[in-house]
Design a protein around this motif. Structure first.
Motif, PDB file in Angstrom:
ATOM      1  N   UNK A 134     -30.802 -38.259   5.806  1.00  8.19           N
ATOM      2  CA  UNK A 134     -32.083 -38.681   5.239  1.00  8.19           C
ATOM      3  C   UNK A 134     -32.825 -37.488   4.640  1.00  8.19           C
ATOM      4  N   UNK A 135     -32.675 -36.304   5.233  1.00  7.35           N
ATOM      5  CA  UNK A 135     -33.317 -35.109   4.684  1.00  7.35           C
ATOM      6  C   UNK A 135     -32.689 -34.711   3.345  1.00  7.35           C
ATOM      7  N   UNK A 136     -31.370 -34.773   3.252  1.00  8.14           N
ATOM      8  CA  UNK A 136     -30.699 -34.433   1.998  1.00  8.14           C
ATOM      9  C   UNK A 136     -31.162 -35.370   0.878  1.00  8.14           C
ATOM     10  N   UNK A 137     -31.202 -36.666   1.168  1.00  6.09           N
ATOM     11  CA  UNK A 137     -31.504 -37.621   0.099  1.00  6.09           C
ATOM     12  C   UNK A 137     -32.978 -37.613  -0.302  1.00  6.09           C
ATOM     13  N   UNK A 138     -33.866 -37.323   0.641  1.00  8.15           N
ATOM     14  CA  UNK A 138     -35.289 -37.298   0.283  1.00  8.15           C
ATOM     15  C   UNK A 138     -35.702 -35.942  -0.289  1.00  8.15           C
ATOM     16  N   UNK A 139     -35.201 -34.860   0.273  1.00  8.74           N
ATOM     17  CA  UNK A 139     -35.652 -33.535  -0.126  1.00  8.74           C
ATOM     18  C   UNK A 139     -34.880 -32.974  -1.317  1.00  8.74           C
ATOM     19  N   UNK A 140     -33.630 -33.390  -1.471  1.00 15.62           N
ATOM     20  CA  UNK A 140     -32.804 -32.831  -2.540  1.00 15.62           C
ATOM     21  C   UNK A 140     -32.507 -33.825  -3.663  1.00 15.62           C
ATOM     22  N   UNK A 141     -32.457 -35.107  -3.344  1.00 13.29           N
ATOM     23  CA  UNK A 141     -32.033 -36.097  -4.340  1.00 13.29           C
ATOM     24  C   UNK A 141     -33.155 -36.996  -4.833  1.00 13.29           C
TER      25      UNK A 141
ATOM     26  N   UNK B  45     -34.674 -45.614  -3.420  1.00 10.10           N
ATOM     27  CA  UNK B  45     -35.116 -45.779  -2.039  1.00 10.10           C
ATOM     28  C   UNK B  45     -33.981 -45.411  -1.079  1.00 10.10           C
ATOM     29  N   UNK B  46     -34.367 -44.911   0.088  1.00  9.95           N
ATOM     30  CA  UNK B  46     -33.384 -44.655   1.140  1.00  9.95           C
ATOM     31  C   UNK B  46     -33.990 -45.017   2.490  1.00  9.95           C
ATOM     32  N   UNK B  47     -33.135 -45.387   3.413  1.00 11.75           N
ATOM     33  CA  UNK B  47     -33.575 -45.729   4.774  1.00 11.75           C
ATOM     34  C   UNK B  47     -32.450 -45.432   5.749  1.00 11.75           C
ATOM     35  N   UNK B  48     -32.837 -44.969   6.911  1.00 10.86           N
ATOM     36  CA  UNK B  48     -31.892 -44.755   8.014  1.00 10.86           C
ATOM     37  C   UNK B  48     -32.180 -45.827   9.052  1.00 10.86           C
ATOM     38  N   UNK B  49     -31.260 -46.775   9.190  1.00 11.25           N
ATOM     39  CA  UNK B  49     -31.522 -47.930  10.056  1.00 11.25           C
ATOM     40  C   UNK B  49     -30.291 -48.309  10.860  1.00 11.25           C
ATOM     41  N   UNK B  50     -30.511 -49.015  11.967  1.00  9.49           N
ATOM     42  CA  UNK B  50     -29.400 -49.734  12.586  1.00  9.49           C
ATOM     43  C   UNK B  50     -29.001 -50.900  11.687  1.00  9.49           C
ATOM     44  N   UNK B  51     -27.737 -51.251  11.719  1.00  8.32           N
ATOM     45  CA  UNK B  51     -27.216 -52.391  10.962  1.00  8.32           C
ATOM     46  C   UNK B  51     -26.449 -53.288  11.931  1.00  8.32           C
TER      47      UNK B  51
ATOM     48  N   UNK C 207     -25.110 -43.697   2.274  1.00 14.29           N
ATOM     49  CA  UNK C 207     -25.272 -42.278   2.056  1.00 14.29           C
ATOM     50  C   UNK C 207     -25.369 -41.409   3.300  1.00 14.29           C
ATOM     51  N   UNK C 208     -24.679 -41.624   4.419  1.00 20.95           N
ATOM     52  CA  UNK C 208     -23.457 -42.448   4.542  1.00 20.95           C
ATOM     53  C   UNK C 208     -23.498 -43.196   5.870  1.00 20.95           C
ATOM     54  N   UNK C 209     -22.386 -43.816   6.272  1.00 19.92           N
ATOM     55  CA  UNK C 209     -22.308 -44.498   7.555  1.00 19.92           C
ATOM     56  C   UNK C 209     -22.282 -43.463   8.680  1.00 19.92           C
ATOM     57  N   UNK C 210     -23.303 -43.497   9.550  1.00 17.94           N
ATOM     58  CA  UNK C 210     -23.462 -42.454  10.565  1.00 17.94           C
ATOM     59  C   UNK C 210     -22.337 -42.499  11.597  1.00 17.94           C
ATOM     60  N   UNK C 211     -22.006 -43.700  12.069  1.00 16.03           N
ATOM     61  CA  UNK C 211     -20.965 -43.812  13.087  1.00 16.03           C
ATOM     62  C   UNK C 211     -19.624 -43.280  12.617  1.00 16.03           C
ATOM     63  N   UNK C 212     -19.281 -43.588  11.387  1.00 15.34           N
ATOM     64  CA  UNK C 212     -17.994 -43.106  10.865  1.00 15.34           C
ATOM     65  C   UNK C 212     -18.038 -41.605  10.592  1.00 15.34           C
ATOM     66  N   UNK C 213     -19.225 -41.087  10.237  1.00 12.53           N
ATOM     67  CA  UNK C 213     -19.363 -39.639  10.103  1.00 12.53           C
ATOM     68  C   UNK C 213     -19.171 -38.963  11.466  1.00 12.53           C
ATOM     69  N   UNK C 214     -19.690 -39.586  12.513  1.00 15.94           N
ATOM     70  CA  UNK C 214     -19.508 -39.053  13.872  1.00 15.94           C
ATOM     71  C   UNK C 214     -18.025 -39.018  14.228  1.00 15.94           C
ATOM     72  N   UNK C 215     -17.325 -40.092  13.893  1.00 13.56           N
ATOM     73  CA  UNK C 215     -15.879 -40.140  14.145  1.00 13.56           C
ATOM     74  C   UNK C 215     -15.180 -38.994  13.433  1.00 13.56           C
ATOM     75  N   UNK C 216     -15.517 -38.810  12.152  1.00 16.83           N
ATOM     76  CA  UNK C 216     -14.863 -37.773  11.359  1.00 16.83           C
ATOM     77  C   UNK C 216     -15.166 -36.381  11.896  1.00 16.83           C
ATOM     78  N   UNK C 217     -16.400 -36.152  12.336  1.00 16.64           N
ATOM     79  CA  UNK C 217     -16.763 -34.848  12.898  1.00 16.64           C
ATOM     80  C   UNK C 217     -15.984 -34.591  14.182  1.00 16.64           C
ATOM     81  N   UNK C 218     -15.922 -35.583  15.062  1.00 19.93           N
ATOM     82  CA  UNK C 218     -15.204 -35.400  16.331  1.00 19.93           C
ATOM     83  C   UNK C 218     -13.736 -35.070  16.085  1.00 19.93           C
ATOM     84  N   UNK C 219     -13.116 -35.797  15.161  1.00 16.19           N
ATOM     85  CA  UNK C 219     -11.682 -35.592  14.946  1.00 16.19           C
ATOM     86  C   UNK C 219     -11.390 -34.328  14.146  1.00 16.19           C
TER      87      UNK C 219
END
Length: 423
Positions: free
Chosen positions: A182-189, A253-259, A383-395
């Motif tokens: 959310x910081x990247x998209x609001x502050x940079x984009x 517009x951007x939002x960080x939400x549960x889905x 921008x992007x899916x947080x859970x899948x980013x977590x998976x990618x970081x762990x692996x």
């Protein structure tokens, strides 16, 4: 939603467009419904004109003291009044039938979308980074459970399958990922951050085309309320039933939400781990543009999503989806697929789609140019899916001793934690 006038002007082109999605022709059925609607409108207009004319004749008859003629004319007016009520009801039914039929047909694809039946025909557009290929890399659920910070068993007791409980440093890592995005998209984009409702009404899901076709994938909550499957619904509907100034566009517009998704269409797929959950966090991007700029905006949105993965140093590739794999509301879609060492494969982590005026027609979202209203174009992307980013970081950042190194981009959000270890 499609423009019936465009279908009327070139029905063969419309059927050819559907054939690219491996769908049968629909123009004859739609034009038949349209013809019925137009006949009823014409008949109602004719009856109303006759009624107006009779009113004048009644006045003339009464002025001439011809009571018999006046009474006969008044009887005809009464019959026309009943007839008009019937015609108006039939017209509403005809309009509803046409709208329902149009709402069930997917968007027309952009010419440059590659033809093909499914994901096997998707085309790689670009790639970034070098995938780490290893037969010894563990999958995210093995890593998380070994750390004692990822619990599927208790989640199942709480809520059933396809839920996860994260604890301690993994819960913080998930939060850090969302904050970075959310910081990247609001502050940079230049996207405007929005906090919008997680519960929406029928017409909001209809506007972005999750309803009526995908009702089984949604979580309904009481009467006329649904949990959002993505913040795309809330963000895109911010412009519903409005006529914007062209100078206002583009809106970003951007939002960080549960889905929340039932995943009804994915039974048996990715049943272990966090890849396909009923509840997950996602950073969503939505743009509202003019027709002339939507193509360039699509490329820009893709670049914004890529920035997150580059900042996290996660290898990925960008795929152009084929005609058979492109979503219902999209004209063209880019999928970003991140490399998962534990699976030794790429998996989708973001979809960026341009929808043209398809959603705008359903929402009644327009802008004014030269004094005339025109439908906006809408775009959405993860921008992007947080859970899948977590998976990618762990692996990607797993170590031989079972710990996980925190990517440097997340350091400002992790309170000095550089390594996640079993506590």
């Amino acid at each position: 939603m499609h423009d019936i006038r465009a279908i009327r002007d070139d029905p063969a082109a419309f059927d050819r467009a559907l054939a690219r999605r491996f769908l049968p022709p629909e123009s004859a059925r739609l034009l038949s419904l349209d013809e019925r609607r137009r006949e009823l409108i014409a008949e109602a207009q004719s009856a109303q004109e006759r009624r107006n004319s009779l009113s004048k004749e009644i006045g003339a008859a009464k002025k001439a003291k011809d009571e018999a003629r006046a009474a006969a004319l008044m009887e005809e007016v009464a019959g026309l009044k009943e007839r008009l009520a019937t015609l108006e009801a039939q017209e509403r039914e005809a309009i509803a039938a046409l709208d329902k039929a149009l709402a069930e047909i997917p968007n027309i694809l952009a010419d440059e979308v590659p033809d093909g039946p499914d994901e096997s025909a998707n085309v790689e557009r670009s790639n970034w980074g070098t995938p780490r290929r290893s037969n010894s890399a563990r999958e995210h659920f093995d890593i998380g459970e070994a750390l004692g910070l990822m619990d599927f068993e208790i989640a199942a007791k709480l809520s059933g399958a396809r839920f996860t409980v994260l604890k301690g440093q993994l819960a913080r890592l998930e939060r850090a990922l969302g904050q970075l995005m959310i910081d990247i998209h609001t502050q940079e984009h230049g996207y405007t951050e929005v906090s919008a409702p997680l519960l929406v009404r029928d017409h909001a899901l209809y506007g972005t085309a999750q309803l009526p076709k995908f009702a089984e994938d949604q979580f309904g909550v009481g009467e006329d309320l649904w949990l959002i499957p993505t913040a795309e619904v809330s963000l895109t509907n911010l412009v519903r039933e409005q006529i914007l100034s062209e100078d206002e566009l583009p809106l970003r517009y951007t939002a960080l939400t549960p889905c929340f998704r039932r995943e009804a269409g994915s039974a048996g797929r990715d049943t272990r781990g966090m890849l396909r959950q009923h509840q997950f966090w996602k950073c969503e991007l939505v743009s509202i543009t003019t027709p002339e700029t939507s193509g360039a905006e699509h490329e820009r949105m893709l670049s914004c999503a890529e920035t997150v993965l580059q900042r996290l140093e996660l290898p990925y590739r960008v795929m152009i989806l084929s005609s058979g794999d492109t979503g219902f509301a999209a004209r063209k879609t880019y999928d970003i697929e991140v490399w998962l060492p534990g699976q030794n494969t790429f998996r989708e982590i973001s979809s960026c789609s341009v929808c043209g005026e398809f959603q705008a027609r359903r929402m009644g979202a327009r802008f004014r140019r030269d004094g005339k209203p025109h439908f906006v174009h809408t775009l959405n992307g993860s921008g992007i899916a947080v859970g899948r980013a977590l998976i990618a970081v762990l692996e990607t950042y797993q170590n031989d001793d079972g710990s996980v190194t925190v990517p440097s981009a997340l350091a400002p959000y992790m309170g000095g934690i550089t390594r996640i270890e079993r506590v």
